[in-house]
Design a protein around this motif. Structure first.
Motif, PDB file in Angstrom:
ATOM      1  N   PRO A 130       2.432   2.323   7.258  1.00 12.63           N
ATOM      2  CA  PRO A 130       1.910   1.300   6.329  1.00 12.63           C
ATOM      3  C   PRO A 130       0.385   1.338   6.216  1.00 12.63           C
ATOM      4  O   PRO A 130      -0.160   1.257   5.108  1.00 12.63           O
ATOM      5  N   THR A 131      -0.298   1.466   7.345  1.00 10.41           N
ATOM      6  CA  THR A 131      -1.762   1.481   7.322  1.00 10.41           C
ATOM      7  C   THR A 131      -2.291   2.721   6.619  1.00 10.41           C
ATOM      8  O   THR A 131      -3.214   2.630   5.787  1.00 10.41           O
ATOM      9  N   VAL A 132      -1.720   3.881   6.931  1.00 13.44           N
ATOM     10  CA  VAL A 132      -2.199   5.132   6.326  1.00 13.44           C
ATOM     11  C   VAL A 132      -1.962   5.131   4.817  1.00 13.44           C
ATOM     12  O   VAL A 132      -2.844   5.511   4.029  1.00 13.44           O
ATOM     13  N   LEU A 133      -0.778   4.677   4.387  1.00 13.35           N
ATOM     14  CA  LEU A 133      -0.491   4.635   2.949  1.00 13.35           C
ATOM     15  C   LEU A 133      -1.435   3.669   2.234  1.00 13.35           C
ATOM     16  O   LEU A 133      -1.909   3.951   1.127  1.00 13.35           O
ATOM     17  N   TRP A 134      -1.714   2.532   2.883  1.00 16.05           N
ATOM     18  CA  TRP A 134      -2.640   1.572   2.262  1.00 16.05           C
ATOM     19  C   TRP A 134      -4.029   2.173   2.136  1.00 16.05           C
ATOM     20  O   TRP A 134      -4.695   2.032   1.101  1.00 16.05           O
ATOM     21  N   LEU A 135      -4.489   2.867   3.189  1.00 11.66           N
ATOM     22  CA  LEU A 135      -5.812   3.490   3.146  1.00 11.66           C
ATOM     23  C   LEU A 135      -5.872   4.606   2.107  1.00 11.66           C
ATOM     24  O   LEU A 135      -6.889   4.787   1.428  1.00 11.66           O
ATOM     25  N   TRP A 174      -4.124   4.674  -0.646  1.00  9.65           N
ATOM     26  CA  TRP A 174      -4.183   3.983  -1.936  1.00  9.65           C
ATOM     27  C   TRP A 174      -5.580   3.428  -2.193  1.00  9.65           C
ATOM     28  O   TRP A 174      -6.106   3.511  -3.308  1.00  9.65           O
ATOM     29  N   LEU A 175      -6.206   2.877  -1.158  1.00 10.07           N
ATOM     30  CA  LEU A 175      -7.525   2.276  -1.301  1.00 10.07           C
ATOM     31  C   LEU A 175      -8.570   3.326  -1.651  1.00 10.07           C
ATOM     32  O   LEU A 175      -9.436   3.115  -2.516  1.00 10.07           O
ATOM     33  N   THR A 176      -8.509   4.477  -0.956  1.00 10.26           N
ATOM     34  CA  THR A 176      -9.523   5.519  -1.165  1.00 10.26           C
ATOM     35  C   THR A 176      -9.163   6.483  -2.289  1.00 10.26           C
ATOM     36  O   THR A 176      -9.993   7.297  -2.689  1.00 10.26           O
ATOM     37  N   ARG A 177      -7.900   6.387  -2.762  1.00 14.03           N
ATOM     38  CA  ARG A 177      -7.388   7.296  -3.804  1.00 14.03           C
ATOM     39  C   ARG A 177      -7.484   8.755  -3.365  1.00 14.03           C
ATOM     40  O   ARG A 177      -7.653   9.663  -4.182  1.00 14.03           O
ATOM     41  N   THR A 178      -7.373   8.986  -2.040  1.00 13.97           N
ATOM     42  CA  THR A 178      -7.418  10.343  -1.485  1.00 13.97           C
ATOM     43  C   THR A 178      -6.410  10.440  -0.343  1.00 13.97           C
ATOM     44  O   THR A 178      -6.007   9.421   0.227  1.00 13.97           O
ATOM     45  N   PRO A 179      -6.015  11.672   0.011  1.00 14.44           N
ATOM     46  CA  PRO A 179      -5.144  11.846   1.179  1.00 14.44           C
ATOM     47  C   PRO A 179      -5.920  11.934   2.497  1.00 14.44           C
ATOM     48  O   PRO A 179      -5.363  12.292   3.523  1.00 14.44           O
TER      49      PRO A 179
END
Length: 362
Positions: A25-30, A32-37
């Protein structure tokens, strides 16, 4: 492929799946926030070195830096996972988006860091004892428990805990079991460190289950050579002016060496008793024998739990007496969360501790 290798492989797979679920959940949110992998690219190298060398829940050959980095990151992710819903609801209610998510991230990072690097808290508790002599009113007992001296709790760290207790100028100091993690490599080290304990009426210890994951007799000899009195199903009378206090210790329950009746056999009538019992499950028997105060450890407070709610922790799988102070009739029990750890060197919601119990007249 041997059975041991297959077991290790299955455990590594289980651990990998578990930490993936915690981080997801945290990684996916980050992402999405940064628009990068990029967050995913960071999470994998942080986690992989520890997971690759993990051999069992209690042992890894990973160096300390990668261990603490991985565990701190996972703990931060777990906290952030919990905070995501309330943060999203707060944003929806009108709170500033950047501030809300920034606070949630800061809390997660602080608690994640503290889970692996936090020093033990000093807990102070007062126990009221019926019939306590005026000479013993205000008598202070220090307790260090579950030291688990080993790769993650070296001699220098144990010595720092000893120094903190010594600075309090205690009347009595106790060590309630699990002095080592396993094996013989740290027996002399923990004995040297604990040999530095100082109190007006001396230092006393009892044995825990981990203390027999090595040659227990060797450990006892080293401790007593360094000046620590080890109480195994026996007790001693401590004199303070015209007053007496009976200090007893029970041996390990896991290897069926415990004998509460024998530990209390030489207790003088009417003398208040402090019983060192690593396993808190011995408290009902201690209470039945009118022991005023039992000091235990063993549970670590679960190492993982909900802050401030001692019933909600992994310790519930170990004992009904999870952490802190309990009372039944005129008998008290204090369950110390311990200074060290077993398994991964991390705590979340169950901070490490040193305890000072003050006796007061009821």
């Amino acid at each position: 492929m041997s059975g041991r290798t297959r077991l290790r492989g299955r455990f590594q797979l289980f651990a990998t799946l578990l930490v993936t679920l915690v981080q997801l959940p945290t990684v996916l949110w980050l992402c999405w926030l940064t628009r990068t992998p990029l967050p995913l690219a960071v999470a994998v190298p942080v986690s992989f070195p520890y997971l690759r060398q993990l051999q069992s829940p209690w042992h890894t050959t990973a160096p300390a830096l990668s261990t603490y980095l991985a565990l701190g990151w996972w703990a931060a992710c777990a906290v952030f996972d919990v905070l995501m819903l309330p943060a999203a609801l707060a944003v929806q209610a009108g709170l500033p988006r950047g501030v809300t998510w920034g606070v949630a991230g800061a809390i997660a990072l602080v608690l994640g860091t503290d889970s692996v690097l936090g020093r033990p808290r000093l807990r102070k508790r007062v126990v009221h004892v019926e019939g306590l002599s005026p000479e013993l009113d205000g008598y202070r007992i220090g307790q260090l428990s579950d030291v688990h001296c080993g790769p993650h709790a070296p001699e220098s760290r144990v010595s720092s805990w000893v120094a903190r207790l010594n600075a309090l100028d205690l009347d009595l100091v106790t060590v309630t079991g699990d002095l080592i993690t396993h094996g013989s490599s740290h027996v002399e080290a923990v004995a040297r460190a604990l040999g530095g304990l100082r109190a007006k009426d001396g230092a006393f210890a009892c044995m825990g289950n981990h203390d027999y994951f090595t040659d227990g007799e060797h450990l006892v000899r080293e401790l007593e050579r360094q000046g620590v009195t080890v109480l195994r199903n026996r007790g001693v009378v401590v004199q303070r002016g015209g007053a007496r206090l009976y200090v007893a210790g029970v041996d390990d329950t896991w290897t069926s060496r415990h004998d509460v009746a024998r530990a209390l056999a030489k207790r003088p009538e009417g003398v208040p008793t402090v019983l060192l019992a690593h396993d808190p499950d011995l408290f009902p028997e201690a209470q039945a024998r009118s022991v005023e105060l039992t000091l235990s450890g063993h549970t670590h407070g679960g190492q993982l739990g909900v802050p401030g709610v001692r019933r909600l922790s992994l310790a519930r799988f170990v004992s009904r007496w999870t952490a802190g102070l309990y009372r039944q009739g005129r008998s008290w029990l204090y369950v110390n969360r311990g200074a060290g750890t077993t398994g991964p060197p991390a705590r979340l919601g169950a901070p490490a501790e040193l305890a000072v119990i003050t006796l007061r007249r009821a």
